[in-house]
Design an enzyme around this catalytic site. Structure first.
Site, short mmCIF file in Angstrom:
data_model
loop_
_atom_site.label_atom_id
_atom_site.label_comp_id
_atom_site.label_asym_id
_atom_site.label_seq_id
_atom_site.Cartn_x
_atom_site.Cartn_y
_atom_site.Cartn_z
N CYS A 85 -2.52 6.81 -13.34
CA CYS A 85 -3.44 6.02 -14.15
C CYS A 85 -4.30 5.10 -13.27
O CYS A 85 -5.16 5.58 -12.55
CB CYS A 85 -2.67 5.26 -15.23
SG CYS A 85 -3.71 4.65 -16.57
N HIS A 202 1.02 9.28 -17.71
CA HIS A 202 2.11 8.48 -17.13
C HIS A 202 3.43 9.26 -17.11
O HIS A 202 4.20 9.19 -18.08
CB HIS A 202 2.31 7.21 -17.95
CG HIS A 202 1.28 6.16 -17.73
ND1 HIS A 202 1.44 5.13 -16.81
CD2 HIS A 202 0.07 5.96 -18.30
CE1 HIS A 202 0.37 4.34 -16.85
NE2 HIS A 202 -0.48 4.82 -17.73
N GLU A 204 6.15 8.53 -15.58
CA GLU A 204 7.30 7.62 -15.62
C GLU A 204 7.65 7.24 -17.06
O GLU A 204 8.78 6.83 -17.34
CB GLU A 204 7.03 6.38 -14.77
CG GLU A 204 6.18 5.30 -15.40
CD GLU A 204 4.68 5.60 -15.40
OE1 GLU A 204 3.90 4.70 -15.81
OE2 GLU A 204 4.29 6.70 -14.99
#
Length: 230
Positions: A85, A202, A204
Site C-alpha cells: 500500500c 494488504h 498482512e
C-alpha cells in the site's frame, strides 16, 4: 531471520506486518526512516499507512529519507523487499519498479475486500502460489490506481514485472472487478530481478483465517524461505 519493517512518520500498519512476519517464521524488527544501514537484515517490508500525511503525493516525502539508500542496496543485492500500500507508493517513488500510483478513479478512499490473481509466481513472495491462483485480500487506499504509459507497460510485460491483477472470485479480470481504475487491472508489480514486489492490497490483513482470509500469509512465508537461501 531478521526482517526490517520500516517505520516512517505516519506509518500505521507496521505492527500488523510484524505479526504476519512472525507467523511466517521470521524475526521482525522495526527500523526508523533515519537509519541508512540495513546490512544486518535479510529482507525488508515497507508497510502501509499515510506517511507524512500523503503530502505532495503519497510516498513522495518518504522516498527521500535516509532509509531509502539502505532499501535500494537490499534490492540491488537481491534481498527480498516487499512494499504494501503506502509502501508500494514509496517503492515506486524511489524507483524500485516502473509505473506510478495515483488517485483512485472515483476520487474516494476505498476500503474493502477484493480478489487478485497471481500473474507471476517466480518472485520470492509468490513462489508458493500457482500462476492464475485467486487470492482474497483487502485494500484500503485513496491513491492506488496504477498507471504506466504504453512503452513502459510493454516493457513490464516483456520482463514479467506484473505480479497481481484485480479479478472476480472466479479469476476473471473484468472492469467490474477493478476497484480503482488501475490500467489493465494491475494490483502489484515487481522489479526486473523479481526480488522486490510492490502491491496495493494488504496481505498482512489476510494472514489468519479469523481475519476472513489467510491467503496473504504465503507471501511472508515465501519471503522468509527465500531469505534463508541467500
Amino acid at each position: 531471520m531478521k526482517i526490517a519493517v520500516t517505520k516512517f512518520l505516519g506509518t500505521n500498519c507496521d505492527l500488523d506486518v510484524c505479526h504476519a512476519v512472525k507467523l511466517a517464521g521470521g524475526e521482525p524488527e522495526l527500523v526508523f526512516f533515519t537509519q541508512e544501514n540495513l546490512d544486518s537484515y535479510k529482507g525488508a517490508v515497507i508497510p502501509g499507512g499515510f506517511s507524512y500525511g500523503d503530502y505532495l503525493r503519497a510516498g513522495a516525502i518518504s522516498a527521500r529519507t535516509p532509509i531509502i539508500k539502505g532499501l535500494k542496496k537490499m534490492v540491488e543485492e537481491g534481498k527480498p523487499v516487499l512494499g504494501i500500500c503506502n509502501g508500494a507508493q514509496i517503492g515506486l517513488e524511489a524507483g524500485f519498479s516502473k509505473g506510478t500510483l495515483t488517485n483512485n478513479l472515483n476520487a474516494k478512499f476505498i476500503c474493502k475486500w477484493v480478489y487478485i490473481r497471481v500473474e507471476n509466481n517466480k518472485t520470492p513472495f509468490t513462489q508458493y502460489y500457482k500462476k492464475g491462483e485467486v487470492l482474497k485480500i483487502p485494500i484500503a487506499h485513496a491513491e492506488g490506481r496504477f498507471y504506466a504509459d504504453d512503452e513502459t507497460l510493454d516493457y513490464m510485460y516483456k520482463n514479467n514485472m506484473i505480479v497481481f491483477k484485480y479479478c472476480d472470485e472466479t479469476g476473471e479480470v473484468t472492469e467490474e472487478a477493478n476497484p480503482n481504475g488501475s490500467i489493465d487491472n494491475i494490483a502489484g508489480v515487481c522489479n526486473e530481478n523479481q526480488n522486490c514486489v510492490l502491491l496495493m492490497p494488504h496481505p498482512e490483513r489476510a494472514s489468519e483465517k479469523i481475519l476472513g482470509s489467510d491467503d496473504g500469509l504465503k507471501m511472508f512465508k515465501g519471503m522468509i524461505d527465500y531469505a534463508k537461501r541467500i
